[in-house]
Design a protein around this motif. Structure first.
Motif, PDB file in Angstrom:
ATOM      1  N   LEU A  63       3.342  -0.007  -2.628  1.00  0.00           N
ATOM      2  CA  LEU A  63       2.332   0.118  -2.424  1.00  0.00           C
ATOM      3  C   LEU A  63       1.250  -1.291  -2.589  1.00  0.00           C
ATOM      4  O   LEU A  63       1.896  -2.058  -3.478  1.00  0.00           O
ATOM      5  CB  LEU A  63       1.636   1.166  -3.385  1.00  0.00           C
ATOM      6  CG  LEU A  63       2.321   2.595  -2.916  1.00  0.00           C
ATOM      7  CD1 LEU A  63       1.734   3.622  -4.144  1.00  0.00           C
ATOM      8  CD2 LEU A  63       1.687   3.066  -1.679  1.00  0.00           C
ATOM      9  N   PRO A  64       0.184  -1.424  -2.216  1.00  0.00           N
ATOM     10  CA  PRO A  64      -0.468  -2.743  -2.368  1.00  0.00           C
ATOM     11  C   PRO A  64      -0.867  -2.675  -3.941  1.00  0.00           C
ATOM     12  O   PRO A  64      -1.360  -1.755  -4.394  1.00  0.00           O
ATOM     13  CB  PRO A  64      -1.582  -2.764  -1.380  1.00  0.00           C
ATOM     14  CG  PRO A  64      -1.354  -1.810  -0.441  1.00  0.00           C
ATOM     15  CD  PRO A  64      -0.399  -0.611  -0.880  1.00  0.00           C
ATOM     16  N   ARG A  65      -0.960  -3.799  -4.411  1.00  0.00           N
ATOM     17  CA  ARG A  65      -1.530  -3.943  -5.870  1.00  0.00           C
ATOM     18  C   ARG A  65      -2.737  -4.743  -5.745  1.00  0.00           C
ATOM     19  O   ARG A  65      -2.932  -5.878  -5.059  1.00  0.00           O
ATOM     20  CB  ARG A  65      -0.498  -4.792  -6.786  1.00  0.00           C
ATOM     21  CG  ARG A  65       0.569  -3.793  -7.194  1.00  0.00           C
ATOM     22  CD  ARG A  65       1.107  -4.604  -8.501  1.00  0.00           C
ATOM     23  NE  ARG A  65       2.166  -5.335  -7.937  1.00  0.00           N
ATOM     24  CZ  ARG A  65       2.926  -6.326  -8.816  1.00  0.00           C
ATOM     25  NH1 ARG A  65       2.647  -6.019 -10.240  1.00  0.00           N
ATOM     26  NH2 ARG A  65       3.897  -6.901  -8.259  1.00  0.00           N
ATOM     27  N   HIS A  66      -4.114  -4.170  -6.146  1.00  0.00           N
ATOM     28  CA  HIS A  66      -5.167  -4.654  -6.181  1.00  0.00           C
ATOM     29  C   HIS A  66      -5.677  -5.127  -7.390  1.00  0.00           C
ATOM     30  O   HIS A  66      -5.797  -4.242  -8.598  1.00  0.00           O
ATOM     31  CB  HIS A  66      -6.248  -3.679  -5.513  1.00  0.00           C
ATOM     32  CG  HIS A  66      -7.530  -4.556  -5.451  1.00  0.00           C
ATOM     33  ND1 HIS A  66      -8.694  -3.605  -5.174  1.00  0.00           N
ATOM     34  CD2 HIS A  66      -8.093  -5.652  -5.571  1.00  0.00           C
ATOM     35  CE1 HIS A  66      -9.901  -4.384  -4.914  1.00  0.00           C
ATOM     36  NE2 HIS A  66      -9.418  -5.484  -5.398  1.00  0.00           N
ATOM     37  N   ILE A  67      -5.797  -6.357  -7.807  1.00  0.00           N
ATOM     38  CA  ILE A  67      -6.177  -7.014  -9.025  1.00  0.00           C
ATOM     39  C   ILE A  67      -7.758  -7.365  -9.043  1.00  0.00           C
ATOM     40  O   ILE A  67      -8.201  -8.352  -8.242  1.00  0.00           O
ATOM     41  CB  ILE A  67      -5.540  -8.159  -9.586  1.00  0.00           C
ATOM     42  CG1 ILE A  67      -3.942  -7.881  -9.420  1.00  0.00           C
ATOM     43  CG2 ILE A  67      -5.856  -8.532 -10.915  1.00  0.00           C
ATOM     44  CD1 ILE A  67      -3.151  -9.062  -9.701  1.00  0.00           C
ATOM     45  N   THR A  68      -8.592  -6.477  -9.622  1.00  0.00           N
ATOM     46  CA  THR A  68      -9.980  -6.730  -9.639  1.00  0.00           C
ATOM     47  C   THR A  68     -10.348  -7.788 -10.566  1.00  0.00           C
ATOM     48  O   THR A  68      -9.929  -8.070 -11.601  1.00  0.00           O
ATOM     49  CB  THR A  68     -10.862  -5.513  -9.759  1.00  0.00           C
ATOM     50  OG1 THR A  68     -10.440  -5.072 -10.897  1.00  0.00           O
ATOM     51  CG2 THR A  68     -10.604  -4.702  -8.617  1.00  0.00           C
ATOM     52  N   ASN A  69     -11.629  -8.826 -10.198  1.00  0.00           N
ATOM     53  CA  ASN A  69     -12.315  -9.850 -10.815  1.00  0.00           C
ATOM     54  C   ASN A  69     -11.012 -10.502 -11.566  1.00  0.00           C
ATOM     55  O   ASN A  69     -10.827 -10.567 -12.913  1.00  0.00           O
ATOM     56  CB  ASN A  69     -12.923  -9.073 -11.972  1.00  0.00           C
ATOM     57  CG  ASN A  69     -13.825  -9.987 -12.550  1.00  0.00           C
ATOM     58  OD1 ASN A  69     -14.237 -10.978 -11.994  1.00  0.00           O
ATOM     59  ND2 ASN A  69     -14.397  -9.787 -13.470  1.00  0.00           N
ATOM     60  N   ALA A  70      -9.927 -11.117 -10.851  1.00  0.00           N
ATOM     61  CA  ALA A  70      -8.931 -11.599 -11.447  1.00  0.00           C
ATOM     62  C   ALA A  70      -9.116 -13.168 -11.824  1.00  0.00           C
ATOM     63  O   ALA A  70      -8.503 -13.473 -12.816  1.00  0.00           O
ATOM     64  CB  ALA A  70      -7.877 -11.911 -10.195  1.00  0.00           C
TER      65      ALA A  70
END
Length: 73
Positions: A63-70
């Motif tokens: 599954l895609p991993r989304h890192i917000t405000n990296a």
């Protein structure tokens, strides 16, 4: 990407194996992305907008991993 007053600059990293995603982005690479964002942000940011740098990590079978405000200088 824009949603309301939030503009997200998104770095997408793809690897052949999901185990390699843990090393796909690091502080050095994020610094390069942040420098690129600084160079073009004036084209996309309006007065009163917030902006952030996100990262999306992709690999087949994961599954895609989304890192917000990296990036937070």
């Amino acid at each position: 990407a824009r949603k309301g007053k939030l503009v997200s600059f998104v770095e997408v990293k793809w690897r052949k194996r999901s185990v390699d995603l843990d090393h796909a982005i690091d502080e050095y690479r994020l610094g390069r992305v942040a420098a690129a964002v600084e160079a073009v942000a004036h084209k996309y940011i309006r007065e009163g907008d917030d902006m952030r740098v996100d990262v999306i990590l992709l690999a087949p079978g994961s599954l895609p991993r989304h890192i917000t405000n990296a990036w937070q200088p």
